[in-house]
Design an enzyme around this catalytic site. Sequence first.
Site, PDB file in Angstrom:
ATOM      1  N   TYR A 129     -38.280  -4.764  29.503  1.00  0.00           N
ATOM      2  CA  TYR A 129     -38.129  -3.512  29.932  1.00  0.00           C
ATOM      3  C   TYR A 129     -36.887  -2.970  29.350  1.00  0.00           C
ATOM      4  O   TYR A 129     -36.530  -1.856  28.883  1.00  0.00           O
ATOM      5  CB  TYR A 129     -38.275  -3.284  31.289  1.00  0.00           C
ATOM      6  CG  TYR A 129     -38.120  -2.023  31.819  1.00  0.00           C
ATOM      7  CD1 TYR A 129     -39.119  -1.105  31.867  1.00  0.00           C
ATOM      8  CD2 TYR A 129     -36.880  -1.547  32.884  1.00  0.00           C
ATOM      9  CE1 TYR A 129     -38.934   0.427  32.300  1.00  0.00           C
ATOM     10  CE2 TYR A 129     -36.930  -0.400  33.266  1.00  0.00           C
ATOM     11  CZ  TYR A 129     -37.966   0.635  33.065  1.00  0.00           C
ATOM     12  OH  TYR A 129     -37.643   1.781  33.526  1.00  0.00           O
ATOM     13  N   TYR A 130     -35.845  -3.824  29.535  1.00  0.00           N
ATOM     14  CA  TYR A 130     -34.276  -3.387  29.238  1.00  0.00           C
ATOM     15  C   TYR A 130     -34.268  -3.130  27.818  1.00  0.00           C
ATOM     16  O   TYR A 130     -33.819  -1.982  27.451  1.00  0.00           O
ATOM     17  CB  TYR A 130     -33.598  -4.626  29.447  1.00  0.00           C
ATOM     18  CG  TYR A 130     -32.214  -4.702  28.878  1.00  0.00           C
ATOM     19  CD1 TYR A 130     -31.214  -3.912  29.249  1.00  0.00           C
ATOM     20  CD2 TYR A 130     -31.520  -5.351  27.626  1.00  0.00           C
ATOM     21  CE1 TYR A 130     -29.995  -3.984  28.903  1.00  0.00           C
ATOM     22  CE2 TYR A 130     -30.845  -5.505  27.053  1.00  0.00           C
ATOM     23  CZ  TYR A 130     -29.616  -4.806  27.633  1.00  0.00           C
ATOM     24  OH  TYR A 130     -28.385  -4.715  27.228  1.00  0.00           O
TER      25      TYR A 130
END
Length: 217
Positions: A129-130
Amino acid sequence: MSDVFIIGITGGVGRLLAQKLRWRGDSVRGLVRRDDQRAELATQGVDTRVGDISGMTVDELAAAFAGAGAIVFSAGSNGGSREVTKAVDGDGVAKAIAAARLAGVGRFALVSVLPESWRERDLGEEVEYYFAVKKAADIALSRSELNWLILRPSLLVDGPGAGAVSLGPAEFHGQITREDVAATLAELLHEPRIGRQILELDTGSTPIEEAVRANVR
């Protein structure tokens, strides 16, 4: 560059960048989260505003940016919780872009990440997600009307810098010291002919000043 505002000035790259810019004679300001950080940086001649990028409004950021010649966004969640990643690496960058526009600051440098980073590992959902949020922030900045610069360094490590790098539109993913990243960024900020470019950065054999000049378009 006479006045640079650093978001992430207490981080590994941001702190080193502040030092290098001050050695060049630049005025450096930044955003810190605590009063003790503000007091510490004041002893080094760095003026800071206490605030949290995740909670500040665009207007508040614009007021902090007033008079700056350039904004450097080097803050990051480093793949922490989704909430922090969204607030800092996603919404934080978006607010900073809007605030720079409101404050009339044209130059905006973003320290991002190489898309290939950690691809050899089994990454968890939060780290994936980062990377997705970091890419979205790169896209948002690249589509703005600002004189933007996106710097994507390899894996960051501590230690003394080599003073030589490999810098260009596409680089292999290895590792590089925070010292060399800060030195490269300071040199880039002082090269007005470099703008609206994405540059990737790895350790290498080209002196930093020469590597930066080679990317003038």
